[in-house]
Design a protein around this motif. Structure first.
Motif, PDB file in Angstrom:
ATOM      1  N   GLU A  94     107.949  92.828  38.410  1.00 23.02           N
ATOM      2  CA  GLU A  94     106.970  93.552  39.219  1.00 23.02           C
ATOM      3  C   GLU A  94     106.182  94.571  38.429  1.00 23.02           C
ATOM      4  OE1 GLU A  94     109.167  95.020  42.531  1.00 23.02           O
ATOM      5  OE2 GLU A  94     109.174  93.053  43.506  1.00 23.02           O
ATOM      6  N   THR A 106     100.405 105.712  38.140  1.00 21.37           N
ATOM      7  CA  THR A 106     100.109 104.287  38.366  1.00 21.37           C
ATOM      8  C   THR A 106     100.731 103.710  39.633  1.00 21.37           C
ATOM      9  OG1 THR A 106     102.081 103.496  37.213  1.00 21.37           O
ATOM     10  CG2 THR A 106     100.133 103.913  35.850  1.00 21.37           C
ATOM     11  N   ARG A 107     101.630 104.443  40.264  1.00 27.04           N
ATOM     12  CA  ARG A 107     102.423 103.904  41.377  1.00 27.04           C
ATOM     13  C   ARG A 107     103.237 102.677  40.966  1.00 27.04           C
ATOM     14  NH1 ARG A 107     102.050 107.896  43.108  1.00 27.04           N
ATOM     15  NH2 ARG A 107     101.165 108.814  44.992  1.00 27.04           N
ATOM     16  N   ARG A 108     103.616 102.636  39.686  1.00 25.50           N
ATOM     17  CA  ARG A 108     104.483 101.546  39.240  1.00 25.50           C
ATOM     18  C   ARG A 108     105.767 102.133  38.680  1.00 25.50           C
ATOM     19  NH1 ARG A 108      99.755  98.211  35.978  1.00 25.50           N
ATOM     20  NH2 ARG A 108      98.223  98.736  37.574  1.00 25.50           N
ATOM     21  N   GLY A 135     104.240  91.179  41.044  1.00 21.60           N
ATOM     22  CA  GLY A 135     103.987  92.617  41.091  1.00 21.60           C
ATOM     23  C   GLY A 135     102.630  93.010  41.640  1.00 21.60           C
ATOM     24  N   ASP A 165      97.356  96.642  41.499  1.00 21.11           N
ATOM     25  CA  ASP A 165      98.785  96.829  41.261  1.00 21.11           C
ATOM     26  C   ASP A 165      99.037  98.326  41.289  1.00 21.11           C
ATOM     27  OD1 ASP A 165     101.364  96.985  40.444  1.00 21.11           O
ATOM     28  OD2 ASP A 165     101.109  95.855  38.587  1.00 21.11           O
ATOM     29  N   GLY A 166      99.719  98.793  42.331  1.00 21.13           N
ATOM     30  CA  GLY A 166      99.901 100.230  42.483  1.00 21.13           C
ATOM     31  C   GLY A 166      98.539 100.880  42.594  1.00 21.13           C
ATOM     32  N   MET A 167      98.267 101.846  41.725  1.00 22.91           N
ATOM     33  CA  MET A 167      96.962 102.481  41.765  1.00 22.91           C
ATOM     34  C   MET A 167      95.974 101.809  40.825  1.00 22.91           C
ATOM     35  SD  MET A 167      97.646 106.374  42.626  1.00 22.91           S
ATOM     36  CE  MET A 167      97.963 107.028  41.022  1.00 22.91           C
ATOM     37  N   GLY A 168      96.437 100.841  40.095  1.00 18.68           N
ATOM     38  CA  GLY A 168      95.561 100.200  39.119  1.00 18.68           C
ATOM     39  C   GLY A 168      94.679  99.154  39.771  1.00 18.68           C
ATOM     40  N   ASP A 192      93.581  96.453  36.088  1.00 18.43           N
ATOM     41  CA  ASP A 192      94.199  96.715  34.789  1.00 18.43           C
ATOM     42  C   ASP A 192      95.351  95.755  34.504  1.00 18.43           C
ATOM     43  OD1 ASP A 192      95.984  97.711  36.567  1.00 18.43           O
ATOM     44  OD2 ASP A 192      96.336  99.601  35.523  1.00 18.43           O
ATOM     45  N   VAL A 193      95.568  94.829  35.408  1.00 12.67           N
ATOM     46  CA  VAL A 193      96.562  93.787  35.166  1.00 12.67           C
ATOM     47  C   VAL A 193      95.834  92.454  35.146  1.00 12.67           C
ATOM     48  CG1 VAL A 193      98.476  92.523  36.222  1.00 12.67           C
ATOM     49  CG2 VAL A 193      98.514  95.007  36.154  1.00 12.67           C
TER      50      VAL A 193
END
Lengths: 556, 556
Positions: free
Chosen positions: A464, A543-545, B47, B444-447, B450-451
């Motif tokens: 994840e 990043t909330r990751r 993720g 992804d989260g706040m990104g 970026d993935v």
């Protein structure tokens, strides 16, 4: 007097799930195992290839095991055998076709044949210690299926295997309905019956229903015809053969399991294909399209099987041209719908005519599992005192109990069990009182049971949010930083987006090391904890990751 | 003379997929965007939380953008808005209910309200530069839906939004069928129409069909009644309210989106609940069971929503007791079947009565998307010269084209496009000639974005086979090993099973370092490659797994 002369019945797999069927009947010191299936993992079991039953109870009691009896050759009944045999050398009893599929499987696993494989048929009677065992024929979506009667001093136990009642079956795959009636008349103490379609009202349609629809599609088609179905559904294959014959098409087989299983079926007399009708895949393009029919694997959308590769134009020996017809003669198993849909999209993009959808719409598929009326007929024939619904998820078992009660099984006499729950019968009275170990054993590559919750939890976190490794080299005398932190990330974020992020991580690691250095401590675990905490909080805020953070401290 | 006075139509999302709808109409220097949806990722996108359209074309042309018009408030039409607004400050036009849902979304994302939100209705007429825009009402599974007519000098473009023809709708959600006929009569150059149910024959049943079934279930029930449905399906919610009213039950709402959306619907006049009928969740246990009805989220099996937690007994304010009735008044979206089934299993284990299954069986659900006859009626009313089927996977677009041809759209005048394909119209002639950038942007989260492929590929490898990190410290002068390899594994195999494996890995790493040391080289990359190769081959041979291998060399 305490006695061990006790009849015990339990499942090691197959309850609250579709898959890895394994049921055990024990009378005193004699154990008969019924089926040894595998189950395909859902997407939450990252990296796992197959699930098989936990057989630790059997390993502890191996001296008592008399036989593994296999009801039929589907994966959820034979898929665990190669792993089972590595731990327990038990003679396997099955019909000719089922044995053929088991042998294929053992060959694939390159297993030596020091196991006894004993061919039986519905007339066989054998004594497994004090358990006298006889059989009856059932009809299902694979040939040569058996139900089993286990005659014990305590009473008779019947295990149906998978079944439906098809009164007009292909290839003479008739159920032994008279024998079932006789078994019921003699008295059944406990019935174990499969529950797959216990939610569906009515009677399962006959396999013959496919006949007219298949022929109609073959008659209408102008280009090549591709039919995708389970290779083991030999009666369906037979119908394709017959439609091809009537429309003067030759037949090619694509996909390893299609080739292997069809050849077992022909060898052992379960499938008839006229001489000269089969052709090699390489010949497909030499004939004109309207002379060609193709049977292929991949009806469940498996990404590496023939159909998926044909649909993307990646199959070496054959191609789908505009106007060709593709028939999906199988229903997607729950969980496979998306893969199947994406194949259908690809087929339409190739401008194929695609016949797909539920069997009741297309007429190209019927279920092999009995609907409610089939299940009620079995219950009526067997008239069991006790009933254990097997082979199904909870809601199916629940509905099967209601069906049993509707045809006269006494309330309170149905046992809805879990894998591992033991039903003990003594003096004709059944009780669910104890549990034995049961659960999932994961197969990952060559590993059997070496992946468990911790490994899977790590895989989940890695999958994840990825990870950061940070290596710090520290002088063992003064605990000063010699080099690092060297930071490596994978699966977290594009490196080019992460410059500022990683600079701050670097700073935080250094600061943590310095703080710990100030205190006079050599507790690297505390340092690691502090690094994880400081870096983890920062990255989550940014990043909330929550990537896995792995500080590695090298003392020099 | 080269002219830019050109009408262009394209999709940035919504084609060959269900989700992230975004369509763009450009005439000369004026751009109108229709919808800005999100899509939930399938399990292969490890993720990833959400997918939104790639809007780089819009960013490059931001001076030309006049409006984002939103047809209705479903996630696949509004889910991308919070991310869109961070890049582009564009005024948003939508009906009252749709705006209510957009505002909820902006609040959730804590976005400042410097965006203009402009309330429109079906009578609104606006000029977006040279694009005069008007609207018509449609019926769908959420209130207050619009179709859009974009009047350009080149001709009229119609975008249907999502729709069905329900002639007996709840809450006066009538389609503007006369207005549609008028639009068609005046001439439609290009129709964009949704394709979700283009595979299903017949006419979608009316939402009213649910009415009798719901009341029957409420009348029969003895315990509490739980109904799970999409909160945004306000007309379905209205039917539950009415059934509860008629059977003298008070109503509680469970789940954040149920509470929020119902309150927007009441405030804005789309839902009527009698005074005193609503109660707090905490009051449920104070009333006797037959006085209680409960509306809850989670009909898609979402693991954290109310229904899933109720089914496992993990909901603080309410519990399901034996004999309570649970109604699933929604169909599982493809991909959610397994989660929904497992909830049903849990509900049966709690001894609830569960009403589930397809809408045609239970009568508790009808689709909001038009079937084939609805789609043909829209095509017939609009009589478009050109047709672009939108909002669907390829097979749906394919079938929609056949439907269009069956009611008179000329062959060759249907454009099946990809996201990013531009249909240009000049002098009333449409051509598909060019492409603009379009694709998936991953959240992804706040990104945002970026993935990408590399990160996902790493996550996939990590998720399937885990990883080994090996740290080697080397003297920078003589290149001798100072310490290490220190080996750490995660997600690979239980440490206790791996002793022998890791000893051999250790040996191989040392050997590789020594070999490289013998040659006079400082090429650490070669050393890393060699370590990866040697260790990778060994581990694959032993385990059939390919963990990620990360050698880290520290030079001191």
């Amino acid at each position: 007097m305490q006695t061990t002369e006790n009849l015990s019945i339990f499942a090691l797999g197959g309850i609250n799930e579709i898959g890895k069927n394994m049921y055990v009947i024990q009378y005193a010191d004699d154990i008969v195992i019924i089926d040894c299936g595998g189950k395909f993992p859902d997407e939450s079991l990252l990296g796992i290839d197959l699930i098989i039953p936990d057989i630790s109870y059997l390993e502890e009691n191996k001296a008592k095991i008399r036989a593994l009896v296999v009801t039929h050759g589907h994966e959820d009944h034979i898929g665990g055998i190669p792993y089972f045999l590595r731990k327990l050398n038990v003679p396997i009893y099955a019909t000719a076709f089922t044995l053929g599929l088991i042998e294929l499987k053992l060959d694939e696993h390159k297993l030596k044949r020091d196991t006894k494989l004993i061919q039986i048929d519905s007339k066989t009677e054998i004594e497994f210690g004090k358990i006298k065992t006889s059989f009856f024929k059932t009809n299902h979506s694979i040939p040569d299926c058996l139900g089993i009667v286990l005659h014990t001093p305590e009473g008779n136990v019947v295990h149906t295997g998978d079944f439906k009642f098809d009164l007009t079956p292909m290839n003479n795959q008739y159920s032994d309905i008279h024998k079932m009636a006789e078994i019921g008349n003699k008295g059944v103490l406990v019935l174990l019956s499969e529950s797959t379609n216990a939610e569906r009202p009515g009677l399962t349609p006959s396999e013959r229903m496919v006949e007219d629809h298949m022929l109609e599609a073959f008659t209408k088609a102008s280009g090549k015809i591709f039919v995708s179905t389970f290779a083991s559904n030999v009666n369906r294959v037979q119908q394709v053969v017959e439609a091809a014959m009537k429309t003067n098409r030759k037949l090619a087989l694509l996909g390893r399991s299609m080739v292997n299983i069809v050849s077992v079926a022909i060898e052992r007399g379960y499938l008839t294909i006229p001489d000269g009708m089969l052709m090699e895949a390489q010949e497909i393009d030499k004939l004109s399209s309207e002379k060609v029919a193709i049977l292929c694997t991949g009806s469940q959308g498996e990404p590496n099987a023939a159909l998926a590769r044909l649909a993307t134009g990646n199959y070496r020996d054959a191609a789908i041209y505009p106007g060709d017809t593709v028939i999906l003669a199988a229903s997607p198993i729950p969980g496979n719908e998306r893969n199947v849909s994406s194949i259908i999209d690809n087929l339409f993009q190739l401008e194929a005519k695609v016949i797909y959808g539920s069997g009741s719409t297309t007429g190209m598929h019927v279920s092999g599992h009995g609907y409610q009326e089939d299940l009620k007929l079995m219950l009526t024939l067997m008239k069991p005192t006790y009933f254990i619904p097997i082979h199904g998820e909870y809601r199916m078992l629940h509905h099967h109990r209601l069906l049993a009660e509707s045809v006269g099984v006494e309330k309170g006499n149905t046992f809805i069990i879990q894998n591992g729950d033991v039903v003990d019968v003594q003096n004709k009275v059944a009780r669910k009182t104890r549990k034995i170990p049961a659960g999932d054993t994961y197969i990952d590559g060559m590993g059997v049971g070496d992946v468990g919750e911790i490994v899977l939890r790590d895989r989940k976190q890695l999958s994840e949010d990825g990870m950061l490794v940070m290596v710090i080299t520290i002088n063992k005398v003064d605990r000063k930083l010699i080099s690092g932190p060297d930071i490596i990330t994978r699966g977290f974020v594009y490196a080019r987006n992460a410059d500022d992020l990683l600079k701050e991580v670097n700073k935080r690691v250094k600061k943590t090391v310095e703080e710990l250095q100030a205190e006079d401590t050599r507790q690297w675990n505390i340092m690691k904890q502090n690094i994880k905490k400081s870096v983890g909080q920062y990255l989550f805020a940014q990043t909330r990751r929550r990537p896995m953070i792995l500080p590695i401290i090298i003392e020099i």
